[in-house]
Motif scaffolding. Structure first.
Motif, PDB file in Angstrom:
ATOM      1  N   ALA A   1      -7.163 -19.945  -4.555  1.00 29.26           N
ATOM      2  CA  ALA A   1      -6.430 -20.412  -3.373  1.00 29.26           C
ATOM      3  C   ALA A   1      -7.076 -19.868  -2.103  1.00 29.26           C
ATOM      4  N   LYS A   2      -6.985 -20.662  -1.043  1.00 28.05           N
ATOM      5  CA  LYS A   2      -7.463 -20.232   0.260  1.00 28.05           C
ATOM      6  C   LYS A   2      -6.697 -18.969   0.662  1.00 28.05           C
ATOM      7  N   MET A   3      -7.435 -17.978   1.170  1.00 24.50           N
ATOM      8  CA  MET A   3      -6.741 -16.750   1.579  1.00 24.50           C
ATOM      9  C   MET A   3      -5.951 -17.016   2.857  1.00 24.50           C
ATOM     10  N   SER A   4      -4.673 -16.616   2.866  1.00 19.39           N
ATOM     11  CA  SER A   4      -3.888 -16.755   4.093  1.00 19.39           C
ATOM     12  C   SER A   4      -2.805 -15.702   4.105  1.00 19.39           C
ATOM     13  N   LYS A   5      -2.396 -15.338   5.319  1.00 16.57           N
ATOM     14  CA  LYS A   5      -1.367 -14.305   5.461  1.00 16.57           C
ATOM     15  C   LYS A   5      -0.056 -14.757   4.824  1.00 16.57           C
ATOM     16  N   SER A   6       0.248 -16.073   4.986  1.00 13.94           N
ATOM     17  CA  SER A   6       1.533 -16.536   4.462  1.00 13.94           C
ATOM     18  C   SER A   6       1.565 -16.471   2.929  1.00 13.94           C
ATOM     19  N   ARG A   7       0.413 -16.680   2.289  1.00 14.91           N
ATOM     20  CA  ARG A   7       0.371 -16.569   0.825  1.00 14.91           C
ATOM     21  C   ARG A   7       0.337 -15.103   0.389  1.00 14.91           C
ATOM     22  N   GLY A   8      -0.048 -14.237   1.282  1.00 12.17           N
ATOM     23  CA  GLY A   8      -0.117 -12.826   0.936  1.00 12.17           C
ATOM     24  C   GLY A   8      -1.275 -12.508   0.008  1.00 12.17           C
ATOM     25  N   ASN A   9      -2.327 -13.357  -0.014  1.00 12.26           N
ATOM     26  CA  ASN A   9      -3.450 -13.116  -0.932  1.00 12.26           C
ATOM     27  C   ASN A   9      -4.735 -12.735  -0.196  1.00 12.26           C
TER      28      ASN A   9
ATOM     29  N   SER B   1      -8.180  -7.323   2.277  1.00 15.70           N
ATOM     30  CA  SER B   1      -8.461  -6.614   3.519  1.00 15.70           C
ATOM     31  C   SER B   1      -9.814  -5.929   3.423  1.00 15.70           C
ATOM     32  N   PRO B   2     -10.740  -6.268   4.337  1.00 13.58           N
ATOM     33  CA  PRO B   2     -12.047  -5.602   4.303  1.00 13.58           C
ATOM     34  C   PRO B   2     -11.892  -4.087   4.423  1.00 13.58           C
ATOM     35  N   LYS B   3     -10.886  -3.649   5.176  1.00 16.18           N
ATOM     36  CA  LYS B   3     -10.723  -2.213   5.392  1.00 16.18           C
ATOM     37  C   LYS B   3     -10.422  -1.502   4.077  1.00 16.18           C
ATOM     38  N   ALA B   4      -9.538  -2.108   3.280  1.00 16.36           N
ATOM     39  CA  ALA B   4      -9.194  -1.467   2.001  1.00 16.36           C
ATOM     40  C   ALA B   4     -10.432  -1.361   1.106  1.00 16.36           C
ATOM     41  N   ILE B   5     -11.244  -2.424   1.096  1.00 18.10           N
ATOM     42  CA  ILE B   5     -12.463  -2.420   0.264  1.00 18.10           C
ATOM     43  C   ILE B   5     -13.461  -1.396   0.797  1.00 18.10           C
ATOM     44  N   VAL B   6     -13.613  -1.366   2.122  1.00 16.60           N
ATOM     45  CA  VAL B   6     -14.560  -0.415   2.730  1.00 16.60           C
ATOM     46  C   VAL B   6     -14.086   1.016   2.494  1.00 16.60           C
ATOM     47  N   ASP B   7     -12.778   1.251   2.634  1.00 19.20           N
ATOM     48  CA  ASP B   7     -12.253   2.607   2.409  1.00 19.20           C
ATOM     49  C   ASP B   7     -12.531   3.061   0.981  1.00 19.20           C
TER      50      ASP B   7
ATOM     51  N   TYR C   1     -14.804   1.627  -1.415  1.00 16.31           N
ATOM     52  CA  TYR C   1     -16.173   1.559  -1.954  1.00 16.31           C
ATOM     53  C   TYR C   1     -17.263   1.815  -0.915  1.00 16.31           C
ATOM     54  N   GLY C   2     -16.895   1.786   0.361  1.00 12.10           N
ATOM     55  CA  GLY C   2     -17.906   1.908   1.418  1.00 12.10           C
ATOM     56  C   GLY C   2     -18.370   0.532   1.885  1.00 12.10           C
ATOM     57  N   ALA C   3     -18.945   0.531   3.101  1.00 12.36           N
ATOM     58  CA  ALA C   3     -19.339  -0.741   3.724  1.00 12.36           C
ATOM     59  C   ALA C   3     -20.463  -1.413   2.948  1.00 12.36           C
ATOM     60  N   ASP C   4     -21.381  -0.628   2.361  1.00 14.07           N
ATOM     61  CA  ASP C   4     -22.506  -1.218   1.631  1.00 14.07           C
ATOM     62  C   ASP C   4     -22.027  -2.072   0.463  1.00 14.07           C
ATOM     63  N   SER C   5     -21.140  -1.513  -0.347  1.00 12.67           N
ATOM     64  CA  SER C   5     -20.658  -2.257  -1.519  1.00 12.67           C
ATOM     65  C   SER C   5     -19.879  -3.491  -1.083  1.00 12.67           C
ATOM     66  N   ALA C   6     -19.072  -3.334  -0.032  1.00 14.05           N
ATOM     67  CA  ALA C   6     -18.271  -4.464   0.445  1.00 14.05           C
ATOM     68  C   ALA C   6     -19.187  -5.599   0.899  1.00 14.05           C
ATOM     69  N   ARG C   7     -20.192  -5.267   1.708  1.00 15.23           N
ATOM     70  CA  ARG C   7     -21.093  -6.295   2.233  1.00 15.23           C
ATOM     71  C   ARG C   7     -21.915  -6.910   1.096  1.00 15.23           C
ATOM     72  N   ALA C   8     -22.493  -6.055   0.264  1.00 18.79           N
ATOM     73  CA  ALA C   8     -23.356  -6.561  -0.806  1.00 18.79           C
ATOM     74  C   ALA C   8     -22.561  -7.451  -1.760  1.00 18.79           C
ATOM     75  N   TYR C   9     -21.315  -7.090  -2.020  1.00 19.55           N
ATOM     76  CA  TYR C   9     -20.531  -7.927  -2.930  1.00 19.55           C
ATOM     77  C   TYR C   9     -20.261  -9.308  -2.323  1.00 19.55           C
ATOM     78  N   ILE C  10     -19.918  -9.333  -1.041  1.00 20.17           N
ATOM     79  CA  ILE C  10     -19.640 -10.626  -0.396  1.00 20.17           C
ATOM     80  C   ILE C  10     -20.874 -11.524  -0.466  1.00 20.17           C
ATOM     81  N   LEU C  11     -22.060 -10.922  -0.357  1.00 21.07           N
ATOM     82  CA  LEU C  11     -23.293 -11.712  -0.433  1.00 21.07           C
ATOM     83  C   LEU C  11     -23.643 -12.085  -1.872  1.00 21.07           C
ATOM     84  N   PHE C  12     -23.152 -11.280  -2.804  1.00 21.92           N
ATOM     85  CA  PHE C  12     -23.481 -11.472  -4.215  1.00 21.92           C
ATOM     86  C   PHE C  12     -22.525 -12.459  -4.889  1.00 21.92           C
TER      87      PHE C  12
END
Ligand SMILES: [Zn+2]
Length: 487
Positions: A250-258, A261-267, A269-280
């Motif tokens: 499903a499309k991510m949206s606030k109303s769906r609650g899905n 949050s990049p912040k939670a992922i960065v907190d 795993y760190g910014a490297d893992s977050a960025r690399a995963y999005i590209l991967f």
């Protein structure tokens, strides 16, 4: 039935995928514009540049394609089979808004002279400072009477400024022109500078830009070119439309609650893992589904890259194990393969996912050959892995590279593959049925005749054309092709 590839107008260079349909259903692909090589390319694909018409109706053959375009329309009209029509999707567009935030429209209304453009030496018209931004049935600017009441540039009499502002689409239609010459205080841009920079080499955006913003931007540029302010009339040389990342389909949206949050992922795993995963996560032009396990996997890969580098950095490479020669060669070849693969994937297709996968493969090889390859070969492979992953995970790779070399990774050149190390140990085998090309398969360079025959027989499209029939004869030309003859 014939699959039309009649590229009357020049279109950007095609790639294989454009003809997947014709190929899958074995439809003839007819070349209608003669290219540099009149016999056609070896791959049989049509020519998409400008040139003379071939394989068309006799009265059009030999004409330049752009002239033929008109001649064909005239012919269709005379035959009563069609007529010229211009299609466009640019909708009516109201640029004026009753809002404060926007560029003022540089127009003055004079009771004597009517509508008067603000002269160049009074541009740009700046927004006045106001207290109340809320519209009250008219533009908030109308309340700024000191600003509204002005002098007519034409007759010098009392006049009023236009109080509507321009829609933000106006700004997004030409900001890239201003970016080329952003500090110019005399004019919007210096044409000489734009000649240097325009068009934009690469435009990247979501598909939602395709129907409005991109049309407006092109419209602006064509109008500016017609007015003589711009030498190019197409602002963007290449367009890349990225896919959307969904969660559980499903499309991510606030109303769906899905929403992830990049912040939670960065907190975590760190910014490297977050960025690399999005590209991967997948091919960037396709939609992809977010997976928490996927982030975990990329995080483990980056951790392993760093750990292997840190462990090697603690050893004396010069005095260390020289290693097994075959293992050294294997690892060095793999590193060179990765350089070639990552460079190509990034340059040509933005295929960051397959680029990262290649570095993962390289790191797997380092692990596998740890006890047989020498420290020098391992160090080269790990340095290469950091260099190649630097755009995706700059922090961890910079650290790993520094541990290995004492150098700053961002000051190093992009690695280049050693051609001698790229010797292909496989090649593409042409698979024919009754002398017609039906498939291509990747085979080992040292494969035996029996293995080549088996590989060709197993090729999916060969299977389709065999239709269950037994081969009468199989001709094997190692290094080239296998031809399967059936009755
Ligand atoms: Zn006037």
């Amino acid at each position: 039935m014939e699959y039309g590839t009649g590229a009357i107008m020049a279109v950007p260079a095609h790639d294989e995928r454009d003809y997947a349909f014709a190929k899958a259903f074995d439809l003839p692909i007819r070349r209608v514009i003669e290219g540099d090589n009149p016999d056609g390319d070896a791959d049989g694909l049509p020519y998409t540049g400008d040139g003379l018409l071939v394989n068309s109706a006799p009265q059009f053959d030999g004409q330049p394609n752009r002239e033929a375009l008109n001649a064909i329309v005239v012919w269709l009209e005379n035959e009563g089979k069609g007529k010229l029509a211009v299609n466009y999707r640019l909708r009516d567009w109201l640029i004026s808004r009753q809002r404060y935030w926007g560029c003022p429209i540089p127009i003055v209304r004079c009771p004597q002279c009517g509508i008067v453009p603000v002269p160049n030496d009074q541009l740009p018209v700046m927004l006045p400072v106001i207290e109340d931004y809320a519209p009250q049935g008219q533009s908030p600017l109308a309340a700024a009477t000191d600003w509204v009441n002005t002098e007519c540039p034409n007759c010098g009499g009392p006049a009023e400024r236009e109080t509507d502002t321009m829609d933000t689409f106006v700004d997004s239609s030409w900001y890239f022109l201003r970016y080329c010459d952003a500090s110019n205080s005399e004019a919007a841009w210096d044409p000489a500078i734009l000649r240097e920079w325009m068009p934009v080499d690469q435009y990247i955006g979501g598909v939602e830009h395709a129907i409005l913003h991109l049309l407006y931007a092109r419209f602006f540029c064509k109008a500016l070119a017609d007015l003589g302010h711009l030498d190019v009339d197409e602002p963007f040389a290449r367009l890349f439309t990225q896919g959307m990342i969904t969660r559980d389909g499903a499309k991510m949206s606030k109303s769906r609650g899905n929403v992830v949050s990049p912040k939670a992922i960065v907190d975590r795993y760190g910014a490297d893992s977050a960025r690399a995963y999005i590209l991967f996560i997948g091919a960037p032009d396709q939609d992809a589904d977010w997976s928490d396990e996927g982030v975990e996997g990329v995080h483990r890969f980056l951790s392993r890259l760093w750990r292997l580098s840190a462990e090697l950095a603690d050893q004396d490479v010069a005095a260390g194990e020289q290693g097994d020669e075959a293992a050294n060669l294997e690892l060095t070849r793999k590193a060179n393969w990765a350089i070639e693969k990552v460079t190509g994937d990034m340059d040509r297709r933005f295929a960051f996912n397959t680029a990262i996968a290649a570095v993962m493969e390289l790191i797997n090889e380092v692990s596998r050959l740890r006890n047989s390859a020498g420290l020098g070969a391992q160090r080269f492979a790990l340095e290469t892995a950091s260099s190649l992953c630097f755009p995706f995970a700059p922090h961890v790779t910079t650290d790993a590279y520094f541990l290995l070399t004492g150098e700053r990774l961002w000051e190093q050149p992009w690695p280049t593959a050693d051609a001698a190390m790229l010797e292909r140990d496989t090649y593409e085998l042409v698979c024919q049925v009754n002398g017609k090309l039906r498939d291509r398969v990747e085979v080992a360079s040292d494969a035996s005749k029996e293995e080549l025959e088996a590989a060709a027989m197993a090729a999916p499209n060969v299977q389709v054309h065999l239709e269950g029939r037994e081969p009468k004869k199989v001709i094997v030309v190692p290094g080239k092709l296998v031809n399967i003859v059936v009755g």
